[in-house]
Design a protein around this motif. Structure first.
Motif, mmCIF file in Angstrom:
data_model
loop_
_atom_site.group_PDB
_atom_site.id
_atom_site.type_symbol
_atom_site.label_atom_id
_atom_site.label_comp_id
_atom_site.label_asym_id
_atom_site.label_seq_id
_atom_site.Cartn_x
_atom_site.Cartn_y
_atom_site.Cartn_z
ATOM 1 N N UNK A 165 -14.039 -53.479 6.669
ATOM 2 C CA UNK A 165 -14.745 -53.944 7.852
ATOM 3 C C UNK A 165 -16.051 -54.651 7.553
ATOM 4 N N UNK A 166 -16.724 -55.122 8.592
ATOM 5 C CA UNK A 166 -18.041 -55.749 8.430
ATOM 6 C C UNK A 166 -19.105 -54.673 8.224
ATOM 7 N N UNK A 167 -20.216 -55.055 7.634
ATOM 8 C CA UNK A 167 -21.311 -54.113 7.394
ATOM 9 C C UNK A 167 -22.555 -54.591 8.126
ATOM 10 N N UNK A 168 -23.426 -53.620 8.422
ATOM 11 C CA UNK A 168 -24.669 -53.926 9.129
ATOM 12 C C UNK A 168 -25.704 -54.387 8.107
ATOM 13 N N UNK A 169 -25.626 -55.644 7.723
ATOM 14 C CA UNK A 169 -26.512 -56.208 6.698
ATOM 15 C C UNK A 169 -26.465 -57.724 6.793
ATOM 16 N N UNK A 170 -27.463 -58.335 6.195
ATOM 17 C CA UNK A 170 -27.436 -59.795 6.089
ATOM 18 C C UNK A 170 -26.516 -60.215 4.959
ATOM 19 N N UNK A 171 -26.491 -59.410 3.869
ATOM 20 C CA UNK A 171 -25.565 -59.651 2.763
ATOM 21 C C UNK A 171 -25.353 -58.338 2.031
ATOM 22 N N UNK A 172 -24.184 -58.183 1.434
ATOM 23 C CA UNK A 172 -23.900 -56.990 0.634
ATOM 24 C C UNK A 172 -22.828 -57.319 -0.392
ATOM 25 N N UNK A 173 -23.161 -57.074 -1.644
ATOM 26 C CA UNK A 173 -22.192 -57.203 -2.743
ATOM 27 C C UNK A 173 -22.099 -55.838 -3.410
ATOM 28 N N UNK A 174 -20.879 -55.350 -3.594
ATOM 29 C CA UNK A 174 -20.741 -54.044 -4.236
ATOM 30 C C UNK A 174 -19.380 -53.898 -4.887
ATOM 31 N N UNK A 175 -19.344 -53.039 -5.899
ATOM 32 C CA UNK A 175 -18.084 -52.664 -6.504
ATOM 33 C C UNK A 175 -17.588 -51.389 -5.831
ATOM 34 N N UNK A 176 -16.412 -50.929 -6.209
ATOM 35 C CA UNK A 176 -15.795 -49.787 -5.540
ATOM 36 C C UNK A 176 -16.244 -48.494 -6.209
ATOM 37 N N UNK A 177 -16.936 -47.659 -5.444
ATOM 38 C CA UNK A 177 -17.389 -46.349 -5.903
ATOM 39 C C UNK A 177 -16.691 -45.243 -5.106
ATOM 40 N N UNK A 178 -16.629 -44.058 -5.719
ATOM 41 C CA UNK A 178 -16.283 -42.844 -4.973
ATOM 42 C C UNK A 178 -17.596 -42.232 -4.502
ATOM 43 N N UNK A 179 -17.767 -42.107 -3.197
ATOM 44 C CA UNK A 179 -19.026 -41.628 -2.642
ATOM 45 C C UNK A 179 -19.027 -40.101 -2.605
ATOM 46 N N UNK A 180 -20.112 -39.506 -3.113
ATOM 47 C CA UNK A 180 -20.322 -38.059 -3.000
ATOM 48 C C UNK A 180 -21.720 -37.828 -2.443
ATOM 49 N N UNK A 181 -21.835 -36.932 -1.464
ATOM 50 C CA UNK A 181 -23.126 -36.693 -0.834
ATOM 51 C C UNK A 181 -23.485 -35.210 -0.837
ATOM 52 N N UNK A 182 -24.790 -34.975 -0.725
ATOM 53 C CA UNK A 182 -25.343 -33.612 -0.644
ATOM 54 C C UNK A 182 -26.540 -33.715 0.294
ATOM 55 N N UNK A 183 -26.300 -33.412 1.578
ATOM 56 C CA UNK A 183 -27.366 -33.608 2.568
ATOM 57 C C UNK A 183 -27.498 -32.434 3.527
ATOM 58 N N UNK A 184 -26.458 -32.189 4.314
ATOM 59 C CA UNK A 184 -26.517 -31.125 5.323
ATOM 60 C C UNK A 184 -25.774 -29.903 4.810
ATOM 61 N N UNK A 185 -26.468 -29.059 4.078
ATOM 62 C CA UNK A 185 -25.842 -27.862 3.524
ATOM 63 C C UNK A 185 -26.064 -26.706 4.491
#
Length: 604
Positions: free
Chosen positions: A457-477
């Protein structure tokens, strides 16, 4: 030329007015036809009275023929009203679709489901990044009404894709975006129906229907059911013109037919109750499928959804007609009459079996692929409604660079955008700053846009270039009373999961917000330090938001593998002001003392 969002909102308003006017016009026509029906009924009574009072044979014959005219007219008007009723139902669903888009762009909730059923605390990132549930990414994007569509969208927003898959989906979403005006009709045809009913029909087609219809495959039964209407018709004519024994034989045939129907009723019911009442639903689904079949698609992602060489929409309409005939049994008087004369239920079961043998597998596939189109349309609608957003560039290797990246769930008038980029090799980036300065929001901004990018999908940015990562988060424990899990134990479990995922997938990107909150400050620092150094050793990129300035000092030991960023505050006339802009280096201004002072506590 791309429309502005103001023009898009205005376009929805115009469509709402057009459809509302059409509904009102159709209602007036239905009311007029109701008056015509009353007039025809009164005309029938008048002709009947004239017939009773007529002594002339020629006049009586003429009146008898005239008696047929109101009946014929009445049938025509009823059928016309039925078509208009179906049309007005469709227009109401179309109005709902347009109104929902207008609502969302004006800050009101999405009328489609928010994906709460897909929430999971154990998922690597969905809970922390607000992917599912109230005020979530799913609730922003979702335009799926079918179960299959919602499941597919949830899958796309929660699982990793390959570069080839993402690019293929981008191509498909852009192609659908160009046809966005037509997709509203598609959505209107699917909306408002009984979701469980279509799932029941799909299950029946894929499961037991073949076995349930086995009883009508006996050759003798099929032959008799085929000739029974002709025999009955002959006996009816004979009874009218000859009389006598013919009437008795007709009565015997009706009795035998009703007996056969009662004997087979349990088997007929098994077939009927999976489909009964589904005619209108299938007609609408057939219209939606017909739209997908009639488009000159070019993208490979969409073309691979078509597995049949024949128009499946026609096959579904055929099924709908069979079910519509079958529904006659819901009226006991009409059903009894038709079964007594023509073995109606068995006629329908045989027609259904013929259809099942030739078309069921292709229809199941086409019904499921409606969900694929809904999911693509969801992201295409987002792209259409947000013309300032962009489709990201998906690169090989190691890359993440964006300008004016904003959080898609924050209203544009309150949203603050930031630029961010990774170095040519992995680093751990420490983000320090005051409470409420924007650290957590920035981490979520980056993560949620990565999720959108990987969904195609589209992203909320003027521009974005990225490779494919596996996202892992640690925020709301969170702790868990049910599982007797303390906050600290829950934090350790989360860290264990992240470390395991890093071992399994070297293309992992980690987002951590204030690690080890459930322990003392000394252990918190030492644990955080060890974890940061573990990420550095594993060459795993990560953003690490913290209030602990000691972690920023780790740059002295890792000058090329660690970077410092911060969000600060300005104190103007004793008041705090935040600009929510990401800046280089560690933070030097904090607000705890000011906040404590505001509640009556002062720090020396």
């Amino acid at each position: 030329m791309l429309k502005t969002q103001a023009q898009i909102i205005s376009g929805y308003s115009q469509k709402i007015n057009e459809v509302t006017t059409k509904i009102e016009t159709t209602k007036k026509l239905i009311d007029q036809l109701s008056l015509v029906r009353i007039g025809l009924f009164l005309a029938e009574i008048l002709f009947f009275v004239l017939l009773l009072n007529s002594a002339d044979d020629n006049s009586r014959t003429l009146i008898q023929f005239a008696l047929l005219l109101p009946v014929i007219g009445f049938v025509f008007v009823v059928r016309k009203q039925a078509r208009l009723d179906r049309e007005i139902d469709y227009q109401k669903q179309l109005l709902w679709v347009y109104q929902n888009e207008w609502n969302q762009l004006n800050g009101k909730p999405n009328g489609y489901e928010d994906g709460k059923v897909f929430e999971s605390e154990s998922h690597p990132f969905s809970s922390d990044l607000d992917i599912f549930g109230r005020a979530s990414l799913f609730s922003l994007v979702n335009r799926c009404y079918t179960k299959t569509g919602k499941d597919l969208l949830a899958e796309r927003l929660s699982h990793k894709s390959t570069k080839a898959e993402i690019l293929a989906r981008q191509e498909a979403i852009k192609e659908v975006q160009e046809k966005i005006e037509e997709t509203f009709d598609f959505r209107a045809n699917l909306h408002g129906h009984n979701i469980e009913k279509i799932e029941q029909i799909k299950t029946q087609l894929a499961g037991d229907l073949g076995l349930q219809l086995a009883f009508v495959r006996k050759k003798l039964l099929r032959v008799y059911v085929a000739v029974a209407p002709y025999i009955t018709f002959g006996l009816v004519l004979s009874s009218i013109f000859i009389g006598g024994l013919s009437g008795n034989i007709l009565g015997l045939f009706v009795f035998i037919h009703l007996g056969i129907n009662i004997f087979l009723n349990s088997k007929i019911n098994l077939v009927f109750y999976s489909f009964g009442g589904g005619s209108g639903l299938l007609n609408s689904y057939a219209e939606a499928i017909k739209w997908t079949e009639n488009q000159p698609w070019k993208s490979s992602y969409i073309l691979q959804l078509f597995t049949s060489k024949i128009p499946i929409s026609k096959e579904i309409k055929t099924l709908s007609k069979v079910i519509q005939k079958f529904d006659a049994r819901l009226n006991l008087i009409v059903g009894g009459f038709l079964n007594g004369l023509f073995l109606w239920d068995l006629q329908c079961c045989i027609s259904l079996d013929k259809w099942y043998q030739s078309s069921s597998k292709d229809v199941i596939s086409a019904l499921n692929h409606l969900g694929d189109f809904e999911e693509i349309i969801s992201l295409a609608t987002l792209a259409y409604n947000q013309p300032a957003w962009v489709f990201p560039s998906i690169d090989e290797g190691f890359q993440l660079s964006g300008t004016e990246i904003g959080h898609p769930l924050i209203a544009v008038e309150r949203r603050v955008n930031n630029d961010f980029y990774l170095e040519a090799k992995p680093t751990v980036d420490i983000v320090t700053g005051s409470n409420m300065a924007g650290k957590s929001t920035f981490l979520r901004t980056l993560g949620i846009n990565m999720v959108l990018a990987y969904a195609g999908g589209p992203v909320c940015a003027r521009s974005l270039q990225l490779s494919v990562f596996s996202i892992n988060t640690y925020m709301r424990i969170k702790d868990s009373l049910n599982e007797s899990t303390s906050t600290f134990k829950a934090e350790l479990n989360r860290l264990k999961m992240i470390l395991k995922n890093i071992e399994q997938d070297k293309n992992t990107f980690v987002l951590i917000d204030e690690m080890l909150r459930g322990t003392n400050s000394k252990d918190k620092y030492l644990g955080s330090k060890v974890f940061v150094e573990k990420l550095i050793a594993e060459k795993t990129p990560g953003l690490f938001a913290t209030h602990d300035l000691q972690l920023a000092d780790l740059k002295e030991d890792h000058p090329t593998a660690l970077r410092n960023f911060h969000f600060d505050i300005q104190i103007i006339n004793g008041e705090m002001e935040f600009d929510y802009k990401l800046k280089q280096g560690p933070c030097s201004t904090f607000n705890a003392a000011i906040l404590l002072k505001q509640i009556g506590l002062s720090l020396d």
